[in-house]
Design a protein around this motif. Sequence first.
Motif, mmCIF file in Angstrom:
data_model
loop_
_atom_site.group_PDB
_atom_site.id
_atom_site.type_symbol
_atom_site.label_atom_id
_atom_site.label_comp_id
_atom_site.label_asym_id
_atom_site.label_seq_id
_atom_site.Cartn_x
_atom_site.Cartn_y
_atom_site.Cartn_z
ATOM 1 N N UNK A 49 96.420 -0.579 -51.475
ATOM 2 C CA UNK A 49 95.693 0.245 -50.214
ATOM 3 C C UNK A 49 94.117 0.205 -50.685
ATOM 4 N N UNK A 50 93.766 0.758 -51.807
ATOM 5 C CA UNK A 50 92.562 0.754 -52.459
ATOM 6 C C UNK A 50 91.848 -0.555 -52.186
ATOM 7 N N UNK A 51 92.540 -1.420 -52.636
ATOM 8 C CA UNK A 51 91.822 -2.863 -52.604
ATOM 9 C C UNK A 51 91.270 -3.115 -51.116
ATOM 10 N N UNK A 52 92.249 -3.042 -50.378
ATOM 11 C CA UNK A 52 92.180 -3.405 -49.021
ATOM 12 C C UNK A 52 90.824 -2.345 -48.328
ATOM 13 N N UNK A 53 90.715 -1.090 -48.873
ATOM 14 C CA UNK A 53 89.813 -0.407 -48.185
ATOM 15 C C UNK A 53 88.365 -0.928 -48.728
ATOM 16 N N UNK A 54 88.288 -1.190 -50.029
ATOM 17 C CA UNK A 54 87.045 -1.818 -50.726
ATOM 18 C C UNK A 54 86.606 -3.152 -50.098
ATOM 19 N N UNK A 55 87.789 -4.053 -49.743
ATOM 20 C CA UNK A 55 87.483 -5.390 -48.929
ATOM 21 C C UNK A 55 86.953 -4.893 -47.512
ATOM 22 N N UNK A 56 87.578 -4.212 -46.902
ATOM 23 C CA UNK A 56 87.116 -3.607 -45.466
ATOM 24 C C UNK A 56 85.745 -3.044 -45.689
ATOM 25 N N UNK A 57 85.415 -2.550 -46.772
ATOM 26 C CA UNK A 57 84.309 -1.781 -46.771
ATOM 27 C C UNK A 57 82.940 -3.042 -47.136
ATOM 28 N N UNK A 58 83.493 -3.847 -47.728
ATOM 29 C CA UNK A 58 82.635 -5.191 -48.086
ATOM 30 C C UNK A 58 82.246 -5.769 -46.790
ATOM 31 N N UNK A 59 83.255 -5.696 -45.758
ATOM 32 C CA UNK A 59 83.111 -6.529 -44.310
ATOM 33 C C UNK A 59 82.104 -5.508 -43.506
ATOM 34 N N UNK A 60 82.153 -4.358 -43.693
ATOM 35 C CA UNK A 60 81.762 -3.414 -42.824
ATOM 36 C C UNK A 60 80.295 -3.768 -42.128
ATOM 37 N N UNK A 61 79.386 -4.108 -43.127
ATOM 38 C CA UNK A 61 78.279 -4.486 -42.747
ATOM 39 C C UNK A 61 77.842 -5.632 -41.705
#
Lengths: 456, 252
Positions: free
Chosen positions: A406-418
């Motif tokens: 889940x933490x990895x998913x959160x990090x990937x989503x964060x990366x995409x967010x911009x």
Amino acid sequence: MNAVTENNDLSLRLTEQYNTLRDSLKESGAPVLNIHRQKAFRDFVAQGIPTRKVENYKYTNLQPAFAKEFDFPVRKSANDFQLEEKFKCDVPQINTHVVTMRNGWFYAEANEAVQLPEGVILDSFENVARTRPDLVEKFYGKLADTSADAMVALNTAFAQDGYFLYVPKNVAVEQPLQIINLLQAPKDTYVTQRNLIVVEEGAEVKLILCDHTLNLQNYFFNNATEAFIGSNASLDYYTVQNQHNKAVSINSVFVHQEQDSHLTSNTVSLHGGLIRNNLRVELDGQNCEANMFGLSFLDRKQHVDNFTQIIHGQPHCESNQLYKNVLDDESTGAFSGRIHVKRDAQKTNAFQRNNNLLLTDKAQMQTKPQLIIEADDVKCSHGATIGQIDEEALFYLRSRGIEEKQARLIMMNAFSYEVVQTIKVEPLRDRINELIERRLSGDVGRCHECAYQCDC
Amino acid sequence: MLSIKNLCVSIEGKEILNGINLEIKPGEIHAIMGPNGSGKSTLANVLAGREDYEITAGEITYMGEDLMEMAPEDRARKGIFLSFQYPVEIPGVPMVNFLKTAVNEHRKFKGEKPLTAGEFLKVMREKKALVEMDTELTNRSVNEGFSGGEKKKNEIFQMALLEPKLSILDETDSGLDIDALRTVAHGVNALRSKDNATIVVTHYQRLLDYIVPDHVHVLLKGRIVKSAGKELALELEEKGYDWIKKENGEQV
């Protein structure tokens, strides 16, 4: 067999194909398109199928894609498919005019609830080219240079249909228009689609394009678009690519901007076997703004190559490029971004950034910024990063009870967010967020109920 | 609650902790003090489950379970909380999403229903008041653009939300001005109960004026060389660490 002879053989096969189809193409094609075919095909033959030896295709070899036997349909098939049942590209809460393309052909799916403003045309390119050649002649082939790209040449040689969008002077189309590009054929198929967008002075329009495959055939989708943005006009151009692993997609977009005009292009590549996005923007008037964004998610052996060119021809323009890739498994990605500031283009602001997240040791990313600056009073910057998920951040999340996956998913989503946050159509942004979440959590990010399996 | 026996830890082959023994019971506050490089932060991070360290000998038991085999997230759900010395900025992860996910992971572990967005916001409001956490901050990405003091407040805010059994405060006082220090200490004290315990890792006695420890341990070169009551902290403040170093046969 060495690569050169193989390429020649494949080119030869395409030549035979073209010669066989030439008469049918001429017969069914509109005259304004026909006059370009011969030269376009000669240009293709002169360049050959792009391989890594071609500088602009350094990271994408198209030869294997052409090694397959494709059907080249030159006639529009009857509208015998039940779209309602098979496909719903459901972006909730977008009440919009939806148009469906199948295998490059335009099928009107008029949404009775939404009327286009007076004078706006969204129609079959072939139809318009035939009935209103005056609207097409002036623009067709003016941006898509057949001598500069073999795939554009091939597209022009085979072009018959696509969509045509015309927004007359000072008309603002409030609701975004949606165009769904479907690939659905009984055999492995090479599909040509050719589009033309004309946004006149002071006009505004937002386009949402969705690319999909509806069955498991091999596809080669060669799609080319020319877009003309008049002075003080605005075009938002959102593309969501969601095709299966047996699809090759070449998506070439050429934009010409006049003074005070505005472009936002956002390409989200959710899924696809091989995707090459060419985006060439020419700023040909003062005070233009061009924003070019891209976000790709790759896994298995997928390949996405974003190739951008921005030409600053006039002073006081601004361009921004932000491209991000998340690469898993053995996927490969590429970004080449060229910024060309011509001598007259003083006071140019041109920025470019490419950030990449590699999730495995085997994933690969190539990134190549290229700045050609001939003016002396400009602000230009470019930057590229290739990295892994920040382990410190990952530990921080886990230390708060969040599971590693889940933490990895959160990090990937964060990366995409911009990139995602640049989408100004809110329901589309929400939908894309949801699709990304599903894509990243291993569920295929499909935005409809079709049952394609992606183990191919 | 926590029992550490002969713990030896190294990083990249270099021994950092060299036979730590420590017993912590519910309701207690333990201060761990010591000069730079004595291994205080290593101990805190090893307890939270950071994987960069190699445990070469010894054992750690937490609530009767072997802690060493446990993933960081499992430790957290079972009540261990580390207040980071350097909280990480995570752009693109909104605070509210992060906190809600963390709280609901804890609830799931306890077999409780996840909080709805509305319920969560209510809980969040309550806890925010405790550490005077600004709404402007919780509307940002995790720690993004926070000042040093705001980051530390945010740690205690998370502690308040997650209600841990064993809190480890790793130099929570560093980078805090006197007002922020008071606020943070007030938060920690408000969360105290007879059932939970706290480890306070610090260089200075100052924090211990506000968070009064039951036991003070001095860590030197990876070993606890002295343990006493709260008066030891005052003595250290007055005399520095040199006398302890001398007592342990070090050249000063």
